[in-house]
Design a protein around this motif. Structure first.
Motif, PDB file in Angstrom:
ATOM      1  N   GLY A  92      34.385  46.927  46.831  1.00  0.00           N
ATOM      2  CA  GLY A  92      33.084  46.300  46.616  1.00  0.00           C
ATOM      3  C   GLY A  92      33.082  45.121  45.675  1.00  0.00           C
ATOM      4  O   GLY A  92      32.093  44.867  45.005  1.00  0.00           O
ATOM      5  N   GLY A  93      34.190  44.380  45.610  1.00  0.00           N
ATOM      6  CA  GLY A  93      34.219  43.155  44.806  1.00  0.00           C
ATOM      7  C   GLY A  93      33.494  42.031  45.521  1.00  0.00           C
ATOM      8  O   GLY A  93      33.139  42.150  46.702  1.00  0.00           O
ATOM      9  N   ASP A  94      33.239  40.910  44.811  1.00  0.00           N
ATOM     10  CA  ASP A  94      32.511  39.815  45.474  1.00  0.00           C
ATOM     11  C   ASP A  94      33.439  39.089  46.447  1.00  0.00           C
ATOM     12  O   ASP A  94      34.632  38.942  46.210  1.00  0.00           O
ATOM     13  CB  ASP A  94      31.887  38.826  44.472  1.00  0.00           C
ATOM     14  CG  ASP A  94      32.546  38.830  43.121  1.00  0.00           C
ATOM     15  OD1 ASP A  94      32.806  39.932  42.627  1.00  0.00           O
ATOM     16  OD2 ASP A  94      32.813  37.746  42.572  1.00  0.00           O
ATOM     17  N   LYS A  95      32.857  38.674  47.564  1.00  0.00           N
ATOM     18  CA  LYS A  95      33.614  38.048  48.648  1.00  0.00           C
ATOM     19  C   LYS A  95      34.067  36.650  48.265  1.00  0.00           C
ATOM     20  O   LYS A  95      33.409  35.964  47.485  1.00  0.00           O
ATOM     21  CB  LYS A  95      32.749  37.960  49.911  1.00  0.00           C
ATOM     22  CG  LYS A  95      32.496  39.288  50.580  1.00  0.00           C
ATOM     23  CD  LYS A  95      31.729  39.083  51.871  1.00  0.00           C
ATOM     24  CE  LYS A  95      31.535  40.384  52.600  1.00  0.00           C
ATOM     25  NZ  LYS A  95      30.777  40.212  53.833  1.00  0.00           N
ATOM     26  N   LYS A  96      35.186  36.238  48.859  1.00  0.00           N
ATOM     27  CA  LYS A  96      35.661  34.864  48.668  1.00  0.00           C
ATOM     28  C   LYS A  96      34.823  33.937  49.537  1.00  0.00           C
ATOM     29  O   LYS A  96      34.501  34.248  50.678  1.00  0.00           O
ATOM     30  CB  LYS A  96      37.117  34.753  49.091  1.00  0.00           C
ATOM     31  CG  LYS A  96      38.097  35.260  48.068  1.00  0.00           C
ATOM     32  CD  LYS A  96      39.506  34.921  48.510  1.00  0.00           C
ATOM     33  CE  LYS A  96      40.504  35.423  47.499  1.00  0.00           C
ATOM     34  NZ  LYS A  96      41.877  35.188  47.960  1.00  0.00           N
ATOM     35  N   ARG A  97      34.462  32.782  48.997  1.00  0.00           N
ATOM     36  CA  ARG A  97      33.699  31.784  49.750  1.00  0.00           C
ATOM     37  C   ARG A  97      34.607  30.601  50.038  1.00  0.00           C
ATOM     38  O   ARG A  97      35.407  30.189  49.185  1.00  0.00           O
ATOM     39  CB  ARG A  97      32.498  31.311  48.923  1.00  0.00           C
ATOM     40  CG  ARG A  97      31.561  32.426  48.517  1.00  0.00           C
ATOM     41  CD  ARG A  97      30.425  32.539  49.507  1.00  0.00           C
ATOM     42  NE  ARG A  97      29.444  33.495  49.080  1.00  0.00           N
ATOM     43  CZ  ARG A  97      29.275  34.682  49.639  1.00  0.00           C
ATOM     44  NH1 ARG A  97      30.032  35.061  50.640  1.00  0.00           N
ATOM     45  NH2 ARG A  97      28.350  35.506  49.204  1.00  0.00           N
ATOM     46  N   LYS A  98      34.473  30.038  51.220  1.00  0.00           N
ATOM     47  CA  LYS A  98      35.281  28.850  51.574  1.00  0.00           C
ATOM     48  C   LYS A  98      34.701  27.606  50.925  1.00  0.00           C
ATOM     49  O   LYS A  98      33.483  27.421  50.931  1.00  0.00           O
ATOM     50  CB  LYS A  98      35.329  28.682  53.082  1.00  0.00           C
ATOM     51  CG  LYS A  98      36.331  29.571  53.763  1.00  0.00           C
ATOM     52  CD  LYS A  98      36.548  29.136  55.192  1.00  0.00           C
ATOM     53  CE  LYS A  98      37.586  30.021  55.849  1.00  0.00           C
ATOM     54  NZ  LYS A  98      37.713  29.724  57.272  1.00  0.00           N
ATOM     55  N   GLY A  99      35.562  26.801  50.358  1.00  0.00           N
ATOM     56  CA  GLY A  99      35.146  25.513  49.810  1.00  0.00           C
ATOM     57  C   GLY A  99      34.336  25.574  48.532  1.00  0.00           C
ATOM     58  O   GLY A  99      33.669  24.613  48.165  1.00  0.00           O
ATOM     59  N   MET A 101      33.875  25.785  44.395  1.00  0.00           N
ATOM     60  CA  MET A 101      34.625  25.397  43.202  1.00  0.00           C
ATOM     61  C   MET A 101      34.900  26.643  42.360  1.00  0.00           C
ATOM     62  O   MET A 101      34.120  27.576  42.338  1.00  0.00           O
ATOM     63  CB  MET A 101      33.806  24.400  42.363  1.00  0.00           C
ATOM     64  CG  MET A 101      33.893  22.991  42.902  1.00  0.00           C
ATOM     65  SD  MET A 101      32.998  21.800  41.915  1.00  0.00           S
ATOM     66  CE  MET A 101      33.504  22.140  40.284  1.00  0.00           C
ATOM     67  N   ILE A 102      36.034  26.611  41.666  1.00  0.00           N
ATOM     68  CA  ILE A 102      36.408  27.749  40.818  1.00  0.00           C
ATOM     69  C   ILE A 102      35.600  27.671  39.527  1.00  0.00           C
ATOM     70  O   ILE A 102      35.583  26.652  38.832  1.00  0.00           O
ATOM     71  CB  ILE A 102      37.923  27.730  40.524  1.00  0.00           C
ATOM     72  CG1 ILE A 102      38.716  27.832  41.844  1.00  0.00           C
ATOM     73  CG2 ILE A 102      38.297  28.868  39.594  1.00  0.00           C
ATOM     74  CD1 ILE A 102      40.184  27.510  41.702  1.00  0.00           C
ATOM     75  N   GLN A 103      34.910  28.761  39.191  1.00  0.00           N
ATOM     76  CA  GLN A 103      34.084  28.833  37.986  1.00  0.00           C
ATOM     77  C   GLN A 103      34.889  29.433  36.834  1.00  0.00           C
ATOM     78  O   GLN A 103      35.573  30.423  37.020  1.00  0.00           O
ATOM     79  CB  GLN A 103      32.857  29.711  38.244  1.00  0.00           C
ATOM     80  CG  GLN A 103      31.973  29.224  39.386  1.00  0.00           C
ATOM     81  CD  GLN A 103      31.023  28.142  38.928  1.00  0.00           C
ATOM     82  OE1 GLN A 103      30.508  28.165  37.832  1.00  0.00           O
ATOM     83  NE2 GLN A 103      30.774  27.178  39.805  1.00  0.00           N
TER      84      GLN A 103
END
Length: 104
Positions: A92-99, A101-103
């Motif tokens: 249940g971790g947060d999903k990776k998003r395409k494109g 920026m790394i926070q």
């Protein structure tokens, strides 16, 4: 790194249809001290004579296969689903998003 959602919609044998399942990771239960193998081992170990059975030392694997425990939200029936080996497992971790920026 394997990331699995906390709910999954899949087939339930008891309901005989697709239902929502709650996903948790399988954990081994506490060993019973009265199981036949444990009683036999304790009896053999007692008294003089040192270690009687071999202790395994040549461990080759670095990971374990992940087993998911699925529980039906309607009839509460549980089933287990093994997935591949991995070093890092997340539920249940947060999903990776395409494109994105790394926070920091």
């Amino acid at each position: 790194m394997v990331n699995v959602p906390k709910t999954r919609r899949t087939y339930c044998k008891k309901c005989r249809k697709h239902c929502n399942f709650k996903v948790t990771q399988y954990k081994k239960g506490k060993e019973s001290s009265f199981a036949q193998g444990r009683r036999r081992y304790d009896r053999k170990q007692s008294g003089y004579g040192g270690q009687t059975k071999p202790i395994f030392h040549k461990k080759a694997k670095t990971t374990k296969k992940i087993v998911l425990r699925l529980e039906c939200s309607q009839c509460k029936v549980r089933k287990q689903l093994p997935i591949k080996r991995c070093k890092h497992f997340e539920l249940g971790g947060d999903k990776k998003r395409k494109g994105q920026m790394i926070q920091f």
